[in-house]
Write a protein that holds these residues in place. Structure first.
Motif, PDB file in Angstrom:
ATOM      1  N   PRO A  89       0.815  -1.214   0.000  1.00 31.92           N
ATOM      2  CA  PRO A  89       0.000   0.000   0.000  1.00 31.92           C
ATOM      3  C   PRO A  89       0.856   1.275   0.000  1.00 31.92           C
ATOM      4  CG  PRO A  89      -0.927  -1.585   1.516  1.00 31.92           C
ATOM      5  CD  PRO A  89       0.405  -2.134   1.086  1.00 31.92           C
ATOM      6  N   ALA A  90       2.003   1.242   0.696  1.00 31.19           N
ATOM      7  CA  ALA A  90       2.882   2.427   0.712  1.00 31.19           C
ATOM      8  C   ALA A  90       3.411   2.723  -0.691  1.00 31.19           C
ATOM      9  CB  ALA A  90       4.038   2.214   1.687  1.00 31.19           C
ATOM     10  N   ALA A 119      11.994   2.968  -8.921  1.00 29.84           N
ATOM     11  CA  ALA A 119      13.097   2.328  -8.207  1.00 29.84           C
ATOM     12  C   ALA A 119      13.312   2.969  -6.842  1.00 29.84           C
ATOM     13  CB  ALA A 119      14.375   2.404  -9.045  1.00 29.84           C
ATOM     14  N   ALA A 120      13.319   4.291  -6.793  1.00 26.13           N
ATOM     15  CA  ALA A 120      13.572   4.998  -5.533  1.00 26.13           C
ATOM     16  C   ALA A 120      12.456   4.750  -4.522  1.00 26.13           C
ATOM     17  CB  ALA A 120      13.732   6.493  -5.800  1.00 26.13           C
ATOM     18  N   TYR A 121      11.202   4.891  -4.942  1.00 34.80           N
ATOM     19  CA  TYR A 121      10.091   4.691  -4.020  1.00 34.80           C
ATOM     20  C   TYR A 121      10.025   3.238  -3.552  1.00 34.80           C
ATOM     21  CZ  TYR A 121       8.335   9.271  -5.522  1.00 34.80           C
ATOM     22  OH  TYR A 121       8.197  10.598  -5.798  1.00 34.80           O
ATOM     23  N   GLY A 122      10.284   2.322  -4.459  1.00 33.19           N
ATOM     24  CA  GLY A 122      10.244   0.915  -4.081  1.00 33.19           C
ATOM     25  C   GLY A 122      11.311   0.563  -3.064  1.00 33.19           C
ATOM     26  N   TRP A 123      12.550   0.997  -3.322  1.00 39.28           N
ATOM     27  CA  TRP A 123      13.641   0.637  -2.414  1.00 39.28           C
ATOM     28  C   TRP A 123      13.579   1.408  -1.107  1.00 39.28           C
ATOM     29  CZ3 TRP A 123      15.772  -3.751  -2.309  1.00 39.28           C
ATOM     30  CH2 TRP A 123      15.816  -4.510  -3.465  1.00 39.28           C
ATOM     31  N   GLU A 124      13.040   2.628  -1.107  1.00 33.87           N
ATOM     32  CA  GLU A 124      12.861   3.317   0.174  1.00 33.87           C
ATOM     33  C   GLU A 124      11.880   2.549   1.036  1.00 33.87           C
ATOM     34  OE1 GLU A 124       9.245   6.591  -0.367  1.00 33.87           O
ATOM     35  OE2 GLU A 124      11.293   7.309  -0.586  1.00 33.87           O
ATOM     36  N   THR A 125      10.849   2.007   0.406  1.00 39.11           N
ATOM     37  CA  THR A 125       9.836   1.239   1.125  1.00 39.11           C
ATOM     38  C   THR A 125      10.400  -0.078   1.646  1.00 39.11           C
ATOM     39  OG1 THR A 125       8.090   2.259  -0.195  1.00 39.11           O
ATOM     40  CG2 THR A 125       7.528   0.217   0.934  1.00 39.11           C
ATOM     41  N   VAL A 126      11.174  -0.765   0.814  1.00 41.92           N
ATOM     42  CA  VAL A 126      11.788  -2.019   1.248  1.00 41.92           C
ATOM     43  C   VAL A 126      12.705  -1.761   2.449  1.00 41.92           C
ATOM     44  CG1 VAL A 126      13.420  -3.835   0.595  1.00 41.92           C
ATOM     45  CG2 VAL A 126      11.586  -3.185  -0.982  1.00 41.92           C
ATOM     46  N   ALA A 127      13.561  -0.753   2.351  1.00 38.91           N
ATOM     47  CA  ALA A 127      14.506  -0.463   3.433  1.00 38.91           C
ATOM     48  C   ALA A 127      13.770  -0.131   4.735  1.00 38.91           C
ATOM     49  CB  ALA A 127      15.429   0.684   3.028  1.00 38.91           C
ATOM     50  N   ALA A 128      12.784   0.739   4.660  1.00 40.28           N
ATOM     51  CA  ALA A 128      12.049   1.123   5.870  1.00 40.28           C
ATOM     52  C   ALA A 128      11.230  -0.044   6.417  1.00 40.28           C
ATOM     53  CB  ALA A 128      11.157   2.325   5.582  1.00 40.28           C
ATOM     54  N   SER A 129      10.679  -0.871   5.539  1.00 40.89           N
ATOM     55  CA  SER A 129       9.915  -2.052   5.990  1.00 40.89           C
ATOM     56  C   SER A 129      10.791  -3.006   6.778  1.00 40.89           C
ATOM     57  CB  SER A 129       9.337  -2.811   4.789  1.00 40.89           C
ATOM     58  OG  SER A 129       8.373  -2.072   4.133  1.00 40.89           O
ATOM     59  N   ALA A 153      13.929   8.945   7.950  1.00 40.76           N
ATOM     60  CA  ALA A 153      15.259   9.398   7.516  1.00 40.76           C
ATOM     61  C   ALA A 153      15.882   8.394   6.551  1.00 40.76           C
ATOM     62  CB  ALA A 153      16.161   9.613   8.728  1.00 40.76           C
ATOM     63  N   LEU A 154      15.714   7.113   6.835  1.00 43.05           N
ATOM     64  CA  LEU A 154      16.222   6.074   5.942  1.00 43.05           C
ATOM     65  C   LEU A 154      15.530   6.142   4.579  1.00 43.05           C
ATOM     66  CD1 LEU A 154      17.996   3.560   5.487  1.00 43.05           C
ATOM     67  CD2 LEU A 154      16.115   2.200   6.450  1.00 43.05           C
ATOM     68  N   MET A 155      14.219   6.337   4.579  1.00 45.08           N
ATOM     69  CA  MET A 155      13.478   6.466   3.315  1.00 45.08           C
ATOM     70  C   MET A 155      14.012   7.642   2.505  1.00 45.08           C
ATOM     71  SD  MET A 155       9.580   5.682   4.582  1.00 45.08           S
ATOM     72  CE  MET A 155       8.771   5.746   2.989  1.00 45.08           C
ATOM     73  N   PHE A 156      14.249   8.755   3.177  1.00 46.21           N
ATOM     74  CA  PHE A 156      14.768   9.933   2.486  1.00 46.21           C
ATOM     75  C   PHE A 156      16.128   9.637   1.855  1.00 46.21           C
ATOM     76  CE2 PHE A 156      17.343  13.803   2.416  1.00 46.21           C
ATOM     77  CZ  PHE A 156      16.555  14.609   1.611  1.00 46.21           C
ATOM     78  N   ALA A 157      17.025   9.016   2.632  1.00 46.95           N
ATOM     79  CA  ALA A 157      18.376   8.733   2.138  1.00 46.95           C
ATOM     80  C   ALA A 157      18.345   7.738   0.981  1.00 46.95           C
ATOM     81  CB  ALA A 157      19.246   8.199   3.280  1.00 46.95           C
ATOM     82  N   VAL A 158      17.581   6.667   1.127  1.00 55.47           N
ATOM     83  CA  VAL A 158      17.508   5.662   0.060  1.00 55.47           C
ATOM     84  C   VAL A 158      16.884   6.271  -1.185  1.00 55.47           C
ATOM     85  CG1 VAL A 158      16.429   3.477  -0.629  1.00 55.47           C
ATOM     86  CG2 VAL A 158      17.515   3.680   1.620  1.00 55.47           C
TER      87      VAL A 158
END
Length: 182
Positions: A89-90, A119-129, A153-158
């Motif tokens: 959903p995110a 790519a950016a939105y997907g990997w920010e979500t994976v990292a934060a999840s 902060a992690l989502m922003f950086a990724v």
């Protein structure tokens, strides 16, 4: 398909590299979303629709920065969605505004910048999840606040390094040193 391959082969090397990097990053999301992240919740569709609507509103009210980039409230809305409903959903909350905004603004939706966004939105979500799952956070609460701030902060950086970190130097041709000023 041949026409697409012929078109891509005429692109400058840096642009092709950006497309390959973001294409591979986007393709790698599928196994990551299957094996790395916790399950999503689909039992509150009305909440998901409200969060998507807020993300679309945020997209249409983005703030232009001096560098030409734009800033909106999409990341905090995606973080709330992630904490309450989960990773898929995110990602929807991140991607639906791109599609709706592109249609309303009559922009091309399938383009290199949006591949970088996926790519950016997907990997920010994976990292934060993964971070939130490791911390045992499964809902919004006072106890979860430090982990949610860290996840944001992690989502922003990724997002920054997976998206603009490759797109700006390879596709736009700006030096990597220009990224912090953007």
């Amino acid at each position: 398909m041949y026409t697409l391959a012929a078109h891509v082969s005429r692109l400058p090397t840096n642009t092709r590299a950006q497309l390959v990097i973001h294409g591979l990053a986007a393709a790698a999301l599928l196994p990551a979303l299957i094996w790395l992240v916790p399950e999503s919740r689909w039992d509150r569709p009305e909440l998901l629709l409200v969060l998507i609507a807020l993300a679309v509103i945020a997209d249409f009210n983005e703030i232009p920065l001096l560098s030409g980039l734009r800033f909106d409230a999409g990341l905090p809305i995606a973080l709330i969605t992630l904490a309450v409903l989960g990773p898929l959903p995110a990602i929807l909350v991140d991607l639906v505004p791109i599609a709706i905004g592109g249609l309303v603004r009559q922009e091309r939706i399938i383009r290199p910048g949006n591949l970088a966004n996926v790519a950016a939105y997907g990997w920010e979500t994976v990292a934060a999840s993964v971070l939130l799952a490791a911390a045992g956070v499964s809902a919004l609460s006072v106890e979860a606040a430090p982990w949610l701030l860290l996840a944001g902060a992690l989502m922003f950086a990724v997002n920054f390094w997976v998206g603009p970190g490759f797109y700006v130097p390879l596709h736009l041709g700006h030096p990597v040193s220009a990224l912090p000023r953007m």
